[in-house]
Motif scaffolding. Structure first.
Motif, PDB file in Angstrom:
ATOM      1  N   UNK A  40       0.827  -1.203   0.000  1.00 11.44           N
ATOM      2  CA  UNK A  40       0.000   0.000   0.000  1.00 11.44           C
ATOM      3  C   UNK A  40       0.862   1.253   0.000  1.00 11.44           C
ATOM      4  N   UNK A  41       1.920   1.241   0.807  1.00 10.46           N
ATOM      5  CA  UNK A  41       2.822   2.397   0.851  1.00 10.46           C
ATOM      6  C   UNK A  41       3.455   2.644  -0.523  1.00 10.46           C
ATOM      7  N   UNK A  42       3.859   1.563  -1.180  1.00 13.12           N
ATOM      8  CA  UNK A  42       4.478   1.680  -2.502  1.00 13.12           C
ATOM      9  C   UNK A  42       3.480   2.213  -3.518  1.00 13.12           C
ATOM     10  N   UNK A  43       2.283   1.672  -3.482  1.00  4.11           N
ATOM     11  CA  UNK A  43       1.220   2.131  -4.385  1.00  4.11           C
ATOM     12  C   UNK A  43       0.950   3.617  -4.186  1.00  4.11           C
ATOM     13  N   UNK A  44       0.794   4.045  -2.948  1.00  6.96           N
ATOM     14  CA  UNK A  44       0.476   5.446  -2.683  1.00  6.96           C
ATOM     15  C   UNK A  44       1.625   6.365  -3.091  1.00  6.96           C
ATOM     16  N   UNK A  45       2.874   5.924  -2.864  1.00  5.82           N
ATOM     17  CA  UNK A  45       4.026   6.742  -3.243  1.00  5.82           C
ATOM     18  C   UNK A  45       4.120   6.890  -4.756  1.00  5.82           C
ATOM     19  N   UNK A  46       3.926   5.805  -5.479  1.00 12.02           N
ATOM     20  CA  UNK A  46       4.017   5.851  -6.938  1.00 12.02           C
ATOM     21  C   UNK A  46       2.829   6.617  -7.529  1.00 12.02           C
ATOM     22  N   UNK A  47       1.654   6.405  -6.981  1.00  5.34           N
ATOM     23  CA  UNK A  47       0.469   7.127  -7.441  1.00  5.34           C
ATOM     24  C   UNK A  47       0.638   8.632  -7.238  1.00  5.34           C
ATOM     25  N   UNK A  48       1.124   9.020  -6.075  1.00 10.13           N
ATOM     26  CA  UNK A  48       1.344  10.433  -5.792  1.00 10.13           C
ATOM     27  C   UNK A  48       2.366  11.036  -6.754  1.00 10.13           C
ATOM     28  N   UNK A  49       3.435  10.294  -7.032  1.00 10.19           N
ATOM     29  CA  UNK A  49       4.468  10.790  -7.939  1.00 10.19           C
ATOM     30  C   UNK A  49       3.916  11.019  -9.341  1.00 10.19           C
ATOM     31  N   UNK A  50       3.003  10.156  -9.765  1.00  5.70           N
ATOM     32  CA  UNK A  50       2.382  10.325 -11.082  1.00  5.70           C
ATOM     33  C   UNK A  50       1.440  11.524 -11.067  1.00  5.70           C
ATOM     34  N   UNK A  51       0.634  11.647 -10.015  1.00  5.38           N
ATOM     35  CA  UNK A  51      -0.346  12.732  -9.951  1.00  5.38           C
ATOM     36  C   UNK A  51       0.313  14.099  -9.983  1.00  5.38           C
ATOM     37  N   UNK A  52       1.431  14.254  -9.280  1.00  5.27           N
ATOM     38  CA  UNK A  52       2.065  15.571  -9.205  1.00  5.27           C
ATOM     39  C   UNK A  52       3.079  15.795 -10.324  1.00  5.27           C
ATOM     40  N   UNK A  53       3.251  14.821 -11.226  1.00  2.00           N
ATOM     41  CA  UNK A  53       4.093  15.028 -12.391  1.00  2.00           C
ATOM     42  C   UNK A  53       5.550  14.659 -12.218  1.00  2.00           C
ATOM     43  N   UNK A  54       5.909  13.962 -11.137  1.00  2.00           N
ATOM     44  CA  UNK A  54       7.307  13.553 -10.984  1.00  2.00           C
ATOM     45  C   UNK A  54       7.675  12.474 -11.993  1.00  2.00           C
ATOM     46  N   UNK A  55       6.699  11.656 -12.350  1.00  6.34           N
ATOM     47  CA  UNK A  55       6.882  10.699 -13.433  1.00  6.34           C
ATOM     48  C   UNK A  55       6.049  11.204 -14.607  1.00  6.34           C
ATOM     49  N   UNK A  56       6.705  11.746 -15.578  1.00  6.21           N
ATOM     50  CA  UNK A  56       6.029  12.470 -16.652  1.00  6.21           C
ATOM     51  C   UNK A  56       5.296  11.527 -17.606  1.00  6.21           C
ATOM     52  N   UNK A  57       4.233  12.015 -18.251  1.00  8.92           N
ATOM     53  CA  UNK A  57       3.506  11.210 -19.229  1.00  8.92           C
ATOM     54  C   UNK A  57       4.405  10.725 -20.359  1.00  8.92           C
ATOM     55  N   UNK A  58       4.144   9.509 -20.796  1.00 10.96           N
ATOM     56  CA  UNK A  58       4.828   8.879 -21.920  1.00 10.96           C
ATOM     57  C   UNK A  58       6.277   8.504 -21.632  1.00 10.96           C
ATOM     58  N   UNK A  59       6.718   8.594 -20.386  1.00 11.40           N
ATOM     59  CA  UNK A  59       8.031   8.059 -20.043  1.00 11.40           C
ATOM     60  C   UNK A  59       7.894   6.581 -19.700  1.00 11.40           C
ATOM     61  N   UNK A  60       8.960   5.844 -19.952  1.00 10.85           N
ATOM     62  CA  UNK A  60       8.966   4.398 -19.765  1.00 10.85           C
ATOM     63  C   UNK A  60       9.962   4.051 -18.665  1.00 10.85           C
ATOM     64  N   UNK A  61       9.522   3.233 -17.703  1.00 12.77           N
ATOM     65  CA  UNK A  61      10.343   2.914 -16.532  1.00 12.77           C
ATOM     66  C   UNK A  61      10.390   1.405 -16.314  1.00 12.77           C
ATOM     67  N   UNK A  62      11.554   0.926 -15.939  1.00 14.67           N
ATOM     68  CA  UNK A  62      11.662  -0.476 -15.540  1.00 14.67           C
ATOM     69  C   UNK A  62      11.317  -0.600 -14.056  1.00 14.67           C
ATOM     70  N   UNK A  63      11.016  -1.821 -13.636  1.00 19.14           N
ATOM     71  CA  UNK A  63      10.749  -2.050 -12.214  1.00 19.14           C
ATOM     72  C   UNK A  63      11.942  -1.624 -11.370  1.00 19.14           C
TER      73      UNK A  63
END
Length: 227
Positions: free
Chosen positions: A7-30
Motif C-alpha cells: 500500500x505504501x508503494x502504491x500510494x508513493x508511486x500514485x502520488x508521484x504520477x499525480x504531481x508530475x514527478x513521473x512524466x507522461x509517456x516516459x517508460x520505466x523499468x521495475x
C-alpha cells in the motif's frame, strides 16, 4: 508480502504520477522505479498492477511501465461517469434519515481557509477528501467501490489543473452550495448544482489540455534524469 508495504508503494508511486514527478509517456523499468521510490521490486510490481487498473500506467511486456498521458477524451468520459455516481451518492445522502455532515462541513471550511492562504496543495487535498467522504457517506458500498475505481483519472485531472488555472474560488463556492442543498434535502437544486459544476470544470480541463497537452506545469528532476 506485507499489505502495508504494498500500500505504501502504491500510494508513493500514485502520488508521484499525480504531481508530475513521473512524466507522461516516459517508460520505466521495475528496477528504476524501485530505486527512485526506495522500495524493493516486489511491492513495486504489485503497485504497478493496481495503477494499471486505475488507468494511470500501461505495462508493456519486456519493455517496462509507461506513464499514460492525460487525454481529453479520457477526461470527458471519466467526468461523465464520476458525476453520475457522485450525484447519486449526494441524493442518497440528502434523503437519508441518518447522516453526519460534520466531516463534509469541516472540509468545506478547510477549502476556504486554504484559498485564503493561497495554498493550492492544501486545497486540493481537502477537495479530494470532500468527494471521497461524500461518496463514502452515502451508505452504498457497491456505488462507492465503482466511484473509487475511477479516482485515478479524476484525481490526476485535478492535480493537472492545480497550477494552471486561477485559484479555484468558484469550485469552493460550488462545494459549499452543494453541501447546503444536501443539508436542506433539496435534491432538485442539488442536481442543478452538480451539472453546472461538472460541466464547468470539465470544460476548463479540456481547454487546459488543449493548450498545454498532458505536460504538468512544473518539470521534475526525475523527468530530466529520464531524458
Amino acid at each position: 508480502m506485507s499489505r502495508s508495504l504494498t500500500q505504501d508503494t502504491y500510494e508513493a508511486l500514485r502520488s508521484a504520477i499525480l504531481v508530475g514527478k513521473f512524466a507522461p509517456d516516459t517508460l520505466w523499468s521495475d528496477r528504476e522505479l524501485a530505486a527512485q521510490l526506495g522500495f524493493s521490486r516486489t511491492p513495486v510490481r504489485e503497485a504497478i498492477q493496481r495503477l494499471a487498473a486505475d488507468g494511470l500506467v500501461e505495462v508493456i511486456p519486456r519493455r517496462g511501465t509507461r506513464v499514460l498521458p492525460l487525454l481529453a477524451d479520457d477526461v470527458r468520459e471519466i467526468h461523465q461517469v464520476a458525476r453520475a455516481l457522485e450525484l447519486e451518492a449526494a441524493i442518497m445522502l440528502a434523503t437519508s434519515r441518518k447522516r453526519d455532515l460534520g466531516p463534509l462541513q469541516r472540509l468545506v471550511a478547510e477549502m476556504a481557509e486554504a484559498l485564503e492562504a493561497a495554498d493550492r496543495d492544501r486545497w486540493v487535498r481537502a477537495d479530494e477528501a470532500f468527494h471521497h467522504d461524500l461518496v463514502e457517506a452515502c451508505g452504498n458500498r457497491r456505488l462507492a467501490r465503482m466511484y473509487h475505481a475511477q479516482r485515478g483519472l479524476t484525481d490526476r485531472a485535478r492535480y493537472f489543473a492545480l497550477h494552471l488555472r486561477d485559484l479555484p474560488t468558484k469550485s469552493a463556492d460550488d462545494h459549499r452550495a452543494m453541501l447546503e442543498a444536501i443539508e436542506r434535502r433539496d435534491t432538485a437544486r442539488l442536481c442543478e448544482l452538480y451539472h453546472e459544476h461538472w460541466d464547468r470544470t470539465t470544460a476548463e480541463l479540456l481547454a487546459l489540455i488543449e493548450r498545454h497537452g498532458s505536460t504538468m506545469p512544473v518539470q521534475s528532476t526525475l523527468r530530466e534524469e529520464k531524458k
